[in-house]
Design an enzyme around this catalytic site. Sequence first.
Site, PDB file in Angstrom:
ATOM      1  N   CYS A 164      11.539  -2.758   3.128  1.00  0.00           N
ATOM      2  CA  CYS A 164      10.947  -4.075   3.371  1.00  0.00           C
ATOM      3  C   CYS A 164      11.244  -4.537   4.812  1.00  0.00           C
ATOM      4  O   CYS A 164      12.396  -4.551   5.242  1.00  0.00           O
ATOM      5  CB  CYS A 164      11.493  -5.097   2.362  1.00  0.00           C
ATOM      6  SG  CYS A 164      10.780  -6.729   2.641  1.00  0.00           S
ATOM      7  N   ASP A 216      -1.743   4.484   4.067  1.00  0.00           N
ATOM      8  CA  ASP A 216      -3.174   4.661   4.386  1.00  0.00           C
ATOM      9  C   ASP A 216      -3.917   5.626   3.468  1.00  0.00           C
ATOM     10  O   ASP A 216      -4.957   6.157   3.864  1.00  0.00           O
ATOM     11  CB  ASP A 216      -3.364   5.119   5.844  1.00  0.00           C
ATOM     12  CG  ASP A 216      -2.855   4.100   6.848  1.00  0.00           C
ATOM     13  OD1 ASP A 216      -2.618   2.948   6.458  1.00  0.00           O
ATOM     14  OD2 ASP A 216      -2.702   4.468   8.021  1.00  0.00           O
ATOM     15  N   GLY A 230      -1.030   1.819  -1.741  1.00  0.00           N
ATOM     16  CA  GLY A 230      -0.803   0.382  -1.700  1.00  0.00           C
ATOM     17  C   GLY A 230      -2.083  -0.399  -1.514  1.00  0.00           C
ATOM     18  O   GLY A 230      -2.844  -0.630  -2.465  1.00  0.00           O
TER      19      GLY A 230
HETATM   20  C1  LIG Z   1       1.232  -7.486   0.029  1.00  0.00           C
HETATM   21  C2  LIG Z   1       2.211  -6.351   0.077  1.00  0.00           C
HETATM   22  C3  LIG Z   1       3.391  -6.438  -0.655  1.00  0.00           C
HETATM   23  C4  LIG Z   1       4.326  -5.391  -0.633  1.00  0.00           C
HETATM   24  N1  LIG Z   1       5.461  -5.485  -1.403  1.00  0.00           N
HETATM   25  C5  LIG Z   1       6.306  -4.430  -1.471  1.00  0.00           C
HETATM   26  C6  LIG Z   1       7.427  -4.455  -2.357  1.00  0.00           C
HETATM   27  O1  LIG Z   1       7.672  -5.412  -3.104  1.00  0.00           O
HETATM   28  N2  LIG Z   1       8.226  -3.354  -2.373  1.00  0.00           N
HETATM   29  C7  LIG Z   1       8.004  -2.247  -1.568  1.00  0.00           C
HETATM   30  O2  LIG Z   1       8.748  -1.277  -1.638  1.00  0.00           O
HETATM   31  N3  LIG Z   1       6.940  -2.208  -0.751  1.00  0.00           N
HETATM   32  C8  LIG Z   1       6.091  -3.247  -0.686  1.00  0.00           C
HETATM   33  N4  LIG Z   1       4.965  -3.170   0.096  1.00  0.00           N
HETATM   34  C9  LIG Z   1       4.689  -1.923   0.844  1.00  0.00           C
HETATM   35  C10 LIG Z   1       3.769  -0.992   0.032  1.00  0.00           C
HETATM   36  O3  LIG Z   1       4.423  -0.537  -1.126  1.00  0.00           O
HETATM   37  C11 LIG Z   1       3.337   0.229   0.878  1.00  0.00           C
HETATM   38  O4  LIG Z   1       4.488   0.917   1.266  1.00  0.00           O
HETATM   39  C12 LIG Z   1       2.556  -0.165   2.124  1.00  0.00           C
HETATM   40  O5  LIG Z   1       1.553  -1.102   1.824  1.00  0.00           O
HETATM   41  C13 LIG Z   1       1.914   1.074   2.771  1.00  0.00           C
HETATM   42  O6  LIG Z   1       1.023   1.704   1.894  1.00  0.00           O
HETATM   43  P1  LIG Z   1      -0.579   1.539   2.081  1.00  0.00           P
HETATM   44  O7  LIG Z   1      -0.912   1.956   3.479  1.00  0.00           O
HETATM   45  O8  LIG Z   1      -1.160   2.436   1.021  1.00  0.00           O
HETATM   46  O9  LIG Z   1      -0.864   0.087   1.865  1.00  0.00           O
HETATM   47  C14 LIG Z   1       4.054  -4.220   0.124  1.00  0.00           C
HETATM   48  C15 LIG Z   1       2.862  -4.137   0.853  1.00  0.00           C
HETATM   49  C16 LIG Z   1       1.940  -5.178   0.836  1.00  0.00           C
HETATM   50  C17 LIG Z   1       0.669  -5.029   1.635  1.00  0.00           C
END
Ligand SMILES: Cc1cc2nc3c(=O)[nH]c(=O)nc-3n(C[C@H](O)[C@H](O)[C@H](O)COP(=O)(O)O)c2cc1C
Length: 326
Positions: A107, A213, A235
Amino acid sequence: MASIGKIKLDNPVCLAPMAGFSTVPYRVICKGFGSAYAPTELCSARSIRYRGVGPSYQYLRIDPGREGLTSIQLFGFDPVDFEYAIGAILDDELLSKTDMIDINMGCPVPKVIKTGAGSALMKTPKLAGDIVRAARKAACGKPVTVKTRIGFDRGAKGDPDFIKVLADAGSDMICVHGRTAAAMYSGQADIEAVALMGKAAKEAGVTFFANGDIQDGASALKMKEKCSAQGLMVGRAAQGNPWVFDRILKEMKGEVFTEPSFEERKEMLLKHLKEEVELAPSEDAAVRAMRSVFVCYVKGMKGAAELKDRLCRASTVEEVEDILWN
Ligand SMILES: Cc1cc2nc3c(=O)[nH]c(=O)nc-3n(C[C@H](O)[C@H](O)[C@H](O)COP(=O)(O)O)c2cc1C
């Protein structure tokens, strides 16, 4: 097929934990489209230690009957907090059924990192290892997993030593998001940096998941192959789009995926909303909490800007239905 400790997954693609999105109803919906499992959003170990699970229940809640595999994600900076928090989780009738405990070491939010938690743990590897050891001791044999990033500072290019620390401390799976904490969610995920950490995980014999991504079969296959990843987490591409799991799984097998129609997306939004209402303290609270999710469901639809605007002012299910269909 990927396994985490003794747990075998049905497929390699999972919904990433996302605060405000990874609720029980949405995790169940995503499971229906193929997500192998989905951790809860992050919850403070310190808060659970001092106030018990009650005040955090909305974040910790799981539904093993409908979700299948479950994992509760905790964040914190003190190994003792994790011992107490996991103890409290295992003392709760429902929460004790969780299959795994996930530790957030990714985070980037200032409020979290200024305490030394989340991605700040990448700067204190000994403490990160102590947290994993404390969690393992408290978890009574349930797998303990870690979700982290490719580094803390801008320009970091992957941290294989951090993987070694986490593996030596007994992590059962490590998931790496291909951005630094400084980058938060901007720019593109650095696959080479994730691959460097994937190689370290392979050498250490620990299950590795890659994240960042992934939105279709091509990006999933690229990430999986380049990073020697057994699993993937999706995500943002899954926000208001549970079909993405069906798409990724089909396209990874070379099958054709057909996008849902606008009607199907509207119906899914309503089904999702009605399930959130069942769990929320009030209908109004559920509709308000879903506003950022509505925006994702209607993205790309005809008249989306006006739809978003009106949905963000709704406070009852009836109003949402009216806005969607009239
Ligand atoms: C709105 C939002 C909330 C997130 N909350 C968490 C969380 O509670 N715990 C965590 O490990 N990652 C959290 N993430 C990170 C995502 O799990 C992920 O690692 C990140 O979005 C990258 O993946 P993506 O490119 O597929 O979105 C959050 C991301 C977003 C956009």
